[in-house]
Each structure stands twice: as structure tokens, then as C-alpha cells.
Design a protein around this motif. Structure first.
Motif, PDB file in Angstrom:
ATOM      1  N   UNK A  63       0.835  -1.201   0.000  1.00  0.00           N
ATOM      2  CA  UNK A  63       0.000   0.000   0.000  1.00  0.00           C
ATOM      3  C   UNK A  63       0.870   1.251   0.000  1.00  0.00           C
ATOM      4  N   UNK A  64       1.942   1.225   0.813  1.00  0.00           N
ATOM      5  CA  UNK A  64       2.844   2.373   0.861  1.00  0.00           C
ATOM      6  C   UNK A  64       3.494   2.640  -0.482  1.00  0.00           C
ATOM      7  N   UNK A  65       3.889   1.582  -1.197  1.00  0.00           N
ATOM      8  CA  UNK A  65       4.510   1.750  -2.512  1.00  0.00           C
ATOM      9  C   UNK A  65       3.526   2.293  -3.532  1.00  0.00           C
ATOM     10  N   UNK A  66       2.275   1.852  -3.441  1.00  0.00           N
ATOM     11  CA  UNK A  66       1.267   2.281  -4.406  1.00  0.00           C
ATOM     12  C   UNK A  66       0.800   3.712  -4.159  1.00  0.00           C
ATOM     13  N   UNK A  67       0.740   4.097  -2.884  1.00  0.00           N
ATOM     14  CA  UNK A  67       0.187   5.422  -2.556  1.00  0.00           C
ATOM     15  C   UNK A  67       1.259   6.451  -2.253  1.00  0.00           C
ATOM     16  N   UNK A  68       2.470   6.003  -1.938  1.00  0.00           N
ATOM     17  CA  UNK A  68       3.533   6.935  -1.599  1.00  0.00           C
ATOM     18  C   UNK A  68       3.411   7.532  -0.220  1.00  0.00           C
ATOM     19  N   UNK A  69       2.591   6.948   0.631  1.00  0.00           N
ATOM     20  CA  UNK A  69       2.412   7.451   1.998  1.00  0.00           C
ATOM     21  C   UNK A  69       2.365   6.278   2.971  1.00  0.00           C
ATOM     22  N   UNK A  70       2.513   6.578   4.235  1.00  0.00           N
ATOM     23  CA  UNK A  70       2.496   5.556   5.275  1.00  0.00           C
ATOM     24  C   UNK A  70       1.116   4.915   5.338  1.00  0.00           C
ATOM     25  N   UNK A  71       1.063   3.595   5.153  1.00  0.00           N
ATOM     26  CA  UNK A  71      -0.230   2.902   5.133  1.00  0.00           C
ATOM     27  C   UNK A  71      -0.945   2.948   6.477  1.00  0.00           C
ATOM     28  N   UNK A  72      -0.211   3.247   7.565  1.00  0.00           N
ATOM     29  CA  UNK A  72      -0.829   3.277   8.893  1.00  0.00           C
ATOM     30  C   UNK A  72      -1.931   4.326   8.983  1.00  0.00           C
ATOM     31  N   UNK A  73      -1.806   5.412   8.206  1.00  0.00           N
ATOM     32  CA  UNK A  73      -2.810   6.478   8.274  1.00  0.00           C
ATOM     33  C   UNK A  73      -4.130   6.076   7.626  1.00  0.00           C
ATOM     34  N   UNK A  74      -4.117   4.998   6.881  1.00  0.00           N
ATOM     35  CA  UNK A  74      -5.371   4.446   6.374  1.00  0.00           C
ATOM     36  C   UNK A  74      -5.807   3.230   7.174  1.00  0.00           C
ATOM     37  N   UNK A  75      -4.815   2.427   7.589  1.00  0.00           N
ATOM     38  CA  UNK A  75      -5.112   1.180   8.297  1.00  0.00           C
ATOM     39  C   UNK A  75      -5.737   1.426   9.662  1.00  0.00           C
ATOM     40  N   UNK A  76      -5.177   2.363  10.434  1.00  0.00           N
ATOM     41  CA  UNK A  76      -5.677   2.603  11.790  1.00  0.00           C
ATOM     42  C   UNK A  76      -7.126   3.100  11.767  1.00  0.00           C
ATOM     43  N   UNK A  77      -7.457   4.154  10.981  1.00  0.00           N
ATOM     44  CA  UNK A  77      -8.877   4.554  10.911  1.00  0.00           C
ATOM     45  C   UNK A  77      -9.788   3.431  10.425  1.00  0.00           C
ATOM     46  N   UNK A  78      -9.312   2.654   9.439  1.00  0.00           N
ATOM     47  CA  UNK A  78     -10.119   1.554   8.918  1.00  0.00           C
ATOM     48  C   UNK A  78     -10.447   0.547  10.002  1.00  0.00           C
ATOM     49  N   UNK A  79      -9.440   0.136  10.772  1.00  0.00           N
ATOM     50  CA  UNK A  79      -9.659  -0.877  11.803  1.00  0.00           C
ATOM     51  C   UNK A  79     -10.535  -0.323  12.929  1.00  0.00           C
ATOM     52  N   UNK A 111      -7.643   0.868   2.318  1.00  0.00           N
ATOM     53  CA  UNK A 111      -6.625   0.008   1.733  1.00  0.00           C
ATOM     54  C   UNK A 111      -5.890   0.686   0.577  1.00  0.00           C
ATOM     55  N   UNK A 112      -6.657   1.330  -0.289  1.00  0.00           N
ATOM     56  CA  UNK A 112      -6.067   1.974  -1.455  1.00  0.00           C
ATOM     57  C   UNK A 112      -6.883   3.211  -1.814  1.00  0.00           C
ATOM     58  N   UNK A 113      -6.282   4.179  -2.510  1.00  0.00           N
ATOM     59  CA  UNK A 113      -7.021   5.396  -2.866  1.00  0.00           C
ATOM     60  C   UNK A 113      -8.194   5.098  -3.789  1.00  0.00           C
ATOM     61  N   UNK A 114      -9.151   6.003  -3.782  1.00  0.00           N
ATOM     62  CA  UNK A 114     -10.380   5.792  -4.556  1.00  0.00           C
ATOM     63  C   UNK A 114     -10.077   5.614  -6.037  1.00  0.00           C
ATOM     64  N   UNK A 115      -9.112   6.377  -6.572  1.00  0.00           N
ATOM     65  CA  UNK A 115      -8.838   6.297  -8.008  1.00  0.00           C
ATOM     66  C   UNK A 115      -8.161   4.997  -8.428  1.00  0.00           C
ATOM     67  N   UNK A 116      -7.825   4.126  -7.461  1.00  0.00           N
ATOM     68  CA  UNK A 116      -7.268   2.821  -7.800  1.00  0.00           C
ATOM     69  C   UNK A 116      -8.355   1.802  -8.120  1.00  0.00           C
ATOM     70  N   UNK A 136     -17.466   3.875  -3.964  1.00  0.00           N
ATOM     71  CA  UNK A 136     -16.429   3.806  -2.933  1.00  0.00           C
ATOM     72  C   UNK A 136     -16.232   5.166  -2.273  1.00  0.00           C
ATOM     73  N   UNK A 137     -16.239   6.211  -3.069  1.00  0.00           N
ATOM     74  CA  UNK A 137     -15.976   7.557  -2.549  1.00  0.00           C
ATOM     75  C   UNK A 137     -17.061   8.045  -1.605  1.00  0.00           C
TER      76      UNK A 137
END
Length: 278
Positions: free
Chosen positions: A70-86, A210-215, A224-225
Motif C-alpha cells: 500500500x505504501x509503494x502504491x500510494x507513496x504514503x504511510x499505510x498506517x494512516x489508512x489502516x488505523x482509521x479503517x480498523x 486500503x487503497x485510494x479511490x482512483x485505484x 467507494x468515494x
């Protein structure tokens, strides 16, 4: 006993909080029943494990298995999406557990016994939502602390923590109201867990955590949005790491108001029918 003494005695024994039709009765009795719900919840070790330990382990698993991708695909720390998601997933599945508990109390007759007591008719329902507030706050705080271990940080200051908790509460209360409405409006023979779990799983996998909306495929992106989880995740992400908040916060508030307004009357009617059914 004289008439005056009898009136005085009646006044002394009358407690406004016991008059089931008053606003004070609703508030006092809801608080008492909320305490009961919280005790019942935290005495159930399996449920506590499900709503506290499992989400934290899931968060770590997502980070270990999907974090780098996820970090490679988005260029940002995946934790900022994972923590809110969980956090939101924990709110959803905890609400399902509460719905199952309500159906169990309905089957054993406890719901009916509560209903015939001289208490406000809405007090038991609101106490269940009150218990959800306590649960969501506790689990969200614990998950935010656990998130620090996988790289989640509050770069926007301490007020961001309150904002994240507020968004989690809005989403959780809306979903809890929906689950309670479904629980009291369906027959006891209907298995709620598979149905609600399927619905929750669809929301869980089709959002921006998990991944940005445009993915996502172009035809799926508007769904999704604008589904309830995505704006909540984006607001929580922005509150932690920075970014625009207003548009997504408005969506979260709209979703919350719409769900609560639509479900309020069916929840009360369904509760009365469930409690009085033989």
C-alpha cells in the motif's frame, strides 16, 4: 391519617425520575440501564476479546502483510489508512455483537420483562446506544495507542485525537442504530450475524483505507468515494497527518443524520413489537 398528611406522604414517595413519561425519567433510567449494559458487555470474555484484542491484531496483520504494498502504491504511510479503517471495522463488528445480545435477551424473555417495568419506553434502547458510546471510545483509544506501534502519529496536535474519536463515534452510533433497528425488526429465527457481517465486509473492503479511490475501477469509484466508511477514514487521516477535512466531515454528518432519522421510528416500533411478542 389526615388528608394533609396523606398528600404530603404521596409527594414524598413520588419520584419524578420514576414517572416513565418525563424527560428526567428517560435520562436517569437510560444512565442506569447503560451501566447494566456495560457490565454485561465486559463480563462476556469472548466479546471483550472480539472487540479489543482481535482488532489490534488485525491492524498489525494488515500492516505486516499489506503495509509495504500500500505504501509503494500510494507513496504514503499505510498506517494512516489502516488505523482509521480498523477503528471503524471494530465499531461495526462490536455493534453486531450488541445486536446478537439483544436478540438473546429477546429469546430469554428479558426484553419483555424490561418492557413491563415502570420505566421510559425508550430508555432501554438509548442505554444500548450509550453502551456503544462507551465501547467505541475505549476501543478507539486502545487502537490509536496500538497504532503508534505501526507508525501512526498525530502530526496535527492533541486536538486531532478528540476529532478522530468524534468521527468514530458518529460513524459507530449511526451503524449501531442501524443494527439495533434490524435486530428488533427481524424474526428471532433469522440469523443476523451472517447477514450483517456480509454487509460490513462489503463496506470494509471497498473504501479508501486500503487503497485510494482512483485505484478502483471507474464505475466503482463514485460508490467507494461516497459510501459511509470512506469519508470517515479520510477525515480521520487528515486529522492525524494533515489535509482537507470539511467536505468529508460534512458527508460523515449527513450519513449519520440520515441513518439515525430513518432508523429511529422503526427501532422504537420494532422494539415494542419484539418486547411484547409471545
Amino acid at each position: 391519617m389526615t388528608t394533609t398528611a396523606r398528600v404530603a406522604t404521596d409527594r414524598d414517595t413520588e419520584d419524578p425520575a420514576q414517572s416513565e413519561g418525563t424527560l428526567r425519567a428517560w435520562a436517569v433510567q437510560s444512565m442506569v440501564l447503560t451501566g447494566r449494559q456495560v457490565l454485561v458487555l465486559f463480563r462476556d470474555r469472548a466479546t471483550v476479546l472480539q472487540i479489543l484484542v482481535v482488532p489490534a491484531l488485525t491492524m498489525v496483520m494488515f500492516k505486516v502483510v499489506l503495509g509495504d504494498a500500500i505504501g509503494s502504491a500510494t507513496g504514503s504511510n499505510s498506517a494512516y489508512g489502516t488505523v482509521p479503517l480498523v477503528i471503524l471495522v471494530s465499531a461495526m463488528f462490536g455493534s453486531i455483537a450488541s445486536g446478537v445480545r439483544l436478540n438473546q435477551e429477546r429469546a430469554t424473555g428479558l426484553l419483555g420483562r424490561l418492557y413491563v417495568l415502570p420505566i421510559n419506553r425508550a430508555a432501554d434502547l438509548t442505554s444500548r446506544l450509550g453502551c456503544e458510546v462507551v465501547r467505541i471510545v475505549i476501543t478507539s483509544v486502545l487502537l490509536l495507542i496500538a497504532g503508534l506501534g505501526i507508525g501512526f502519529r498525530f502530526t496535527q496536535g492533541p486536538l486531532a485525537v478528540l476529532g478522530i474519536l468524534g468521527v468514530a463515534l458518529l460513524f459507530g452510533l449511526a451503524f449501531s442504530t442501524f443494527v439495533l433497528t434490524v435486530s428488533v425488526s427481524t424474526r428471532p429465527s433469522v440469523t443476523l450475524v451472517p447477514l450483517l457481517s456480509l454487509f460490513s465486509s462489503v463496506l470494509m473492503f471497498f473504501n479508501s483505507g486500503f487503497s485510494p479511490v482512483d485505484a478502483y475501477p471507474a464505475w466503482l469509484q463514485p460508490i467507494v468515494e461516497n459510501q459511509p466508511m470512506t469519508p470517515a477514514i479520510e477525515v480521520m487521516r487528515a486529522m492525524a497527518s494533515g489535509g482537507p477535512i470539511t467536505a468529508n466531515l460534512i458527508k460523515v454528518i449527513i450519513w449519520t443524520v440520515v441513518v439515525v432519522v430513518i432508523c429511529a421510528v422503526p427501532a422504537l416500533r420494532g422494539y415494542r413489537k419484539a418486547a411484547t411478542a409471545r
